[in-house]
Scaffold this motif. Structure first.
Motif, PDB file in Angstrom:
ATOM      1  N   ARG A   1       8.324  -9.294 -12.127  1.00  0.00           N
ATOM      2  CA  ARG A   1       8.411  -9.888 -13.467  1.00  0.00           C
ATOM      3  C   ARG A   1       7.463 -11.056 -13.698  1.00  0.00           C
ATOM      4  O   ARG A   1       7.176 -11.366 -14.850  1.00  0.00           O
ATOM      5  N   ILE A   2       6.985 -11.709 -12.640  1.00  0.00           N
ATOM      6  CA  ILE A   2       6.085 -12.854 -12.852  1.00  0.00           C
ATOM      7  C   ILE A   2       4.724 -12.676 -12.179  1.00  0.00           C
ATOM      8  O   ILE A   2       3.840 -13.510 -12.350  1.00  0.00           O
ATOM      9  N   GLY A   3       4.550 -11.602 -11.406  1.00  0.00           N
ATOM     10  CA  GLY A   3       3.267 -11.388 -10.740  1.00  0.00           C
ATOM     11  C   GLY A   3       2.158 -11.197 -11.761  1.00  0.00           C
ATOM     12  O   GLY A   3       2.243 -10.339 -12.637  1.00  0.00           O
ATOM     13  N   GLY A   4       1.125 -12.004 -11.666  1.00  0.00           N
ATOM     14  CA  GLY A   4       0.110 -12.065 -12.711  1.00  0.00           C
ATOM     15  C   GLY A   4      -0.997 -11.036 -12.586  1.00  0.00           C
ATOM     16  O   GLY A   4      -1.170 -10.376 -11.563  1.00  0.00           O
ATOM     17  N   VAL A   5      -1.770 -10.921 -13.656  1.00  0.00           N
ATOM     18  CA  VAL A   5      -2.920 -10.032 -13.691  1.00  0.00           C
ATOM     19  C   VAL A   5      -4.035 -10.579 -12.790  1.00  0.00           C
ATOM     20  O   VAL A   5      -4.215 -11.790 -12.657  1.00  0.00           O
ATOM     21  N   VAL A   6      -4.765  -9.685 -12.148  1.00  0.00           N
ATOM     22  CA  VAL A   6      -6.012 -10.037 -11.471  1.00  0.00           C
ATOM     23  C   VAL A   6      -7.125  -9.371 -12.259  1.00  0.00           C
ATOM     24  O   VAL A   6      -7.237  -8.148 -12.273  1.00  0.00           O
TER      25      VAL A   6
ATOM     26  N   VAL B   1      -4.202  -3.490   2.601  1.00  0.00           N
ATOM     27  CA  VAL B   1      -3.170  -2.657   3.213  1.00  0.00           C
ATOM     28  C   VAL B   1      -1.890  -2.734   2.381  1.00  0.00           C
ATOM     29  O   VAL B   1      -1.312  -3.809   2.207  1.00  0.00           O
ATOM     30  N   ALA B   2      -1.441  -1.587   1.878  1.00  0.00           N
ATOM     31  CA  ALA B   2      -0.180  -1.529   1.140  1.00  0.00           C
ATOM     32  C   ALA B   2       0.983  -1.618   2.119  1.00  0.00           C
ATOM     33  O   ALA B   2       1.102  -0.806   3.026  1.00  0.00           O
ATOM     34  N   LEU B   3       1.841  -2.610   1.941  1.00  0.00           N
ATOM     35  CA  LEU B   3       3.039  -2.741   2.762  1.00  0.00           C
ATOM     36  C   LEU B   3       4.273  -2.216   2.032  1.00  0.00           C
ATOM     37  O   LEU B   3       5.314  -2.013   2.651  1.00  0.00           O
ATOM     38  N   GLU B   4       4.131  -2.012   0.731  1.00  0.00           N
ATOM     39  CA  GLU B   4       5.173  -1.415  -0.091  1.00  0.00           C
ATOM     40  C   GLU B   4       4.512  -0.403  -1.020  1.00  0.00           C
ATOM     41  O   GLU B   4       3.281  -0.348  -1.124  1.00  0.00           O
ATOM     42  N   GLU B   5       5.332   0.358  -1.714  1.00  0.00           N
ATOM     43  CA  GLU B   5       4.798   1.302  -2.698  1.00  0.00           C
ATOM     44  C   GLU B   5       4.061   0.530  -3.792  1.00  0.00           C
ATOM     45  O   GLU B   5       4.591  -0.429  -4.360  1.00  0.00           O
ATOM     46  N   CYS B   6       2.836   0.950  -4.069  1.00  0.00           N
ATOM     47  CA  CYS B   6       2.016   0.300  -5.097  1.00  0.00           C
ATOM     48  C   CYS B   6       1.812   1.298  -6.232  1.00  0.00           C
ATOM     49  O   CYS B   6       1.206   2.363  -6.027  1.00  0.00           O
ATOM     50  N   THR B   7       2.291   0.965  -7.411  1.00  0.00           N
ATOM     51  CA  THR B   7       2.299   1.885  -8.538  1.00  0.00           C
ATOM     52  C   THR B   7       1.692   1.208  -9.771  1.00  0.00           C
ATOM     53  O   THR B   7       1.546  -0.026  -9.809  1.00  0.00           O
ATOM     54  N   PRO B   8       1.365   1.985 -10.802  1.00  0.00           N
ATOM     55  CA  PRO B   8       0.904   1.367 -12.053  1.00  0.00           C
ATOM     56  C   PRO B   8       1.943   0.419 -12.643  1.00  0.00           C
ATOM     57  O   PRO B   8       1.592  -0.539 -13.339  1.00  0.00           O
ATOM     58  N   GLU B   9       3.221   0.672 -12.336  1.00  0.00           N
ATOM     59  CA  GLU B   9       4.289  -0.162 -12.896  1.00  0.00           C
ATOM     60  C   GLU B   9       4.392  -1.518 -12.221  1.00  0.00           C
ATOM     61  O   GLU B   9       4.808  -2.502 -12.854  1.00  0.00           O
ATOM     62  N   ASN B  10       4.038  -1.624 -10.922  1.00  0.00           N
ATOM     63  CA  ASN B  10       4.174  -2.920 -10.243  1.00  0.00           C
ATOM     64  C   ASN B  10       2.840  -3.546  -9.862  1.00  0.00           C
ATOM     65  O   ASN B  10       2.796  -4.510  -9.110  1.00  0.00           O
ATOM     66  N   GLY B  11       1.736  -3.008 -10.392  1.00  0.00           N
ATOM     67  CA  GLY B  11       0.460  -3.706 -10.234  1.00  0.00           C
ATOM     68  C   GLY B  11      -0.483  -3.147  -9.201  1.00  0.00           C
ATOM     69  O   GLY B  11      -1.131  -3.919  -8.475  1.00  0.00           O
TER      70      GLY B  11
ATOM     71  N   GLU C   1      -6.988   4.338 -11.537  1.00  0.00           N
ATOM     72  CA  GLU C   1      -5.914   3.680 -10.811  1.00  0.00           C
ATOM     73  C   GLU C   1      -5.839   4.225  -9.389  1.00  0.00           C
ATOM     74  O   GLU C   1      -6.186   5.377  -9.129  1.00  0.00           O
ATOM     75  N   ALA C   2      -5.379   3.367  -8.471  1.00  0.00           N
ATOM     76  CA  ALA C   2      -5.271   3.761  -7.068  1.00  0.00           C
ATOM     77  C   ALA C   2      -3.866   3.478  -6.552  1.00  0.00           C
ATOM     78  O   ALA C   2      -3.661   2.618  -5.687  1.00  0.00           O
ATOM     79  N   PRO C   3      -2.857   4.193  -7.080  1.00  0.00           N
ATOM     80  CA  PRO C   3      -1.509   4.033  -6.524  1.00  0.00           C
ATOM     81  C   PRO C   3      -1.487   4.500  -5.080  1.00  0.00           C
ATOM     82  O   PRO C   3      -2.230   5.413  -4.694  1.00  0.00           O
TER      83      PRO C   3
ATOM     84  N   SER D   1       7.740  -5.214 -13.535  1.00  0.00           N
ATOM     85  CA  SER D   1       8.862  -4.441 -13.010  1.00  0.00           C
ATOM     86  C   SER D   1       9.792  -5.330 -12.191  1.00  0.00           C
ATOM     87  O   SER D   1       9.535  -6.513 -11.979  1.00  0.00           O
ATOM     88  N   ASP D   2      10.849  -4.727 -11.669  1.00  0.00           N
ATOM     89  CA  ASP D   2      11.776  -5.471 -10.817  1.00  0.00           C
ATOM     90  C   ASP D   2      11.512  -5.198  -9.338  1.00  0.00           C
ATOM     91  O   ASP D   2      12.338  -5.529  -8.488  1.00  0.00           O
ATOM     92  N   LYS D   3      10.341  -4.626  -9.020  1.00  0.00           N
ATOM     93  CA  LYS D   3       9.994  -4.314  -7.638  1.00  0.00           C
ATOM     94  C   LYS D   3       8.827  -5.181  -7.177  1.00  0.00           C
ATOM     95  O   LYS D   3       7.875  -5.422  -7.921  1.00  0.00           O
ATOM     96  N   THR D   4       8.897  -5.651  -5.934  1.00  0.00           N
ATOM     97  CA  THR D   4       7.786  -6.411  -5.370  1.00  0.00           C
ATOM     98  C   THR D   4       6.622  -5.474  -5.060  1.00  0.00           C
ATOM     99  O   THR D   4       6.778  -4.256  -4.966  1.00  0.00           O
ATOM    100  N   ARG D   5       5.438  -6.053  -4.906  1.00  0.00           N
ATOM    101  CA  ARG D   5       4.253  -5.308  -4.475  1.00  0.00           C
ATOM    102  C   ARG D   5       3.535  -6.163  -3.433  1.00  0.00           C
ATOM    103  O   ARG D   5       2.577  -6.863  -3.717  1.00  0.00           O
TER     104      ARG D   5
END
Length: 301
Positions: free
Chosen positions: A154-159, A180-190, A239-241, A263-267
């Motif tokens: 919810r607060i992670g900003g744009v790069v 390196v993705a440590l969690e799922e990276c999607t268009p919804e969470n950045g 995009e590169a999910p 979103s409500d998920k971390t990235r």
């Protein structure tokens, strides 16, 4: 010993696109080890005595530049998401609006040296060494700017759109990012987006440096004409999910960006960079990130 050699098809894609997505580069156990360590570092963040240094990569050129930031090259330091803080007033200092562990934009910049877990999966990783060798872009890479980036819910900003050689300038440009993705990276969470092939067109005409009077600024690179392209408006952005464990290699000249995370998920991701450390390539004292005598940029191979 586990190694990872790039295929000819992957090398061709790297050359054409300026980035390469390698799924399942790290296995589930390795990825979990890094994610658990990232979360541990976030949970241990002590806001008492912290200068409330935020980090943002703003399109208008405004960047962090205090001493806490400039002296972080040989340390593990915490940088806050700007929207995690209340505005300061003449009478009231900023205060956190979220729990400390959820306020962090990034942690850096010497994780690959000082943290045993991230050192294991960077400087001591046969897989990282072999993939860097098989890429064939650097003869003697040096590792620098290793960090966790959180992209908080919810607060992670744009790069905004940028290339990495602007911020880790060498003459000639040589930077390569390893993300390196440590969690799922999607268009919804950045997740990341790239403009494929832009590394063939973009010119590193400005560089991010230490300002003479303190702080940071941008200066022109002598003899390099700036691009007239408006990268954000160009067609072809992709995009590169990606799933946890994915490694993304990023050419220092390719244009890339990421959206905010509503979103409500971390990235949470881990990233480090490599520059050519061999003869004929110069990394000078103007750059914001500086090695020290006690901690030079380590050699990968």
């Amino acid at each position: 010993m586990t190694t990872h050699q790039l295929t000819e098809a992957q090398k061709k894609q790297w050359e054409e696109d300026g980035y390469l997505v390698i799924p399942s580069f790290f296995d589930k156990q390795e990825t979990k080890e890094m994610l658990d360590e990232a979360k541990r570092l976030c949970d241990e963040f002590d806001v008492d005595g912290h200068p409330m240094t935020t980090f943002k990569t703003a399109a208008d050129g405004e960047h962090v530049g205090d001493e806490y930031f400039l002296e972080s090259g040989d340390k593990i330091r915490y940088f806050l998401e700007p929207t995690s803080l209340s505005p300061a007033t003449p009478d009231t200092p900023s205060r956190l609006l979220v729990p400390p562990s959820q306020s962090i934009n990034k942690i850096g910049h010497a994780l690959a040296i000082l943290n045993p877990v991230f050192r294991k999966h960077t400087l001591e990783s046969d897989k990282i060494r072999s993939v860097a060798k098989s890429l064939g872009a650097q003869e003697s890479p040096r590792v620098l700017q290793s960090m966790i980036i959180c992209k908080q819910p919810r607060i992670g900003g744009v790069v905004p759109c940028h290339n990495d050689s602007t911020f880790l300038y060498t003459d000639p440009p040589s930077a390569i990012g390893a993300w390196v993705a440590l969690e799922e990276c999607t268009p919804e969470n950045g997740c990341l987006s790239f403009l494929p092939g832009s590394h063939k067109l973009s010119r590193t005409a400005t560089r991010f440096v230490r300002a003479p009077g303190g702080g940071t600024t941008f200066i022109d690179v002598p003899g390099v004409e700036p691009n007239e392209e408006k990268w954000d408006d160009m067609d072809g952005w992709r995009e590169a999910p990606c799933s946890p464990g994915t490694l993304v290699l990023i050419h220092g000249s390719v244009m890339h960006r990421s959206p905010p995370n509503p979103s409500d998920k971390t990235r949470i991701i881990y990233t480090f960079h490599m520059i050519e450390g061999g003869k004929g390539v110069k990394y000078d004292e103007k750059n914001w990130l500086q090695p020290t005598e006690a901690m030079p940029f380590p050699v990968l191979f």
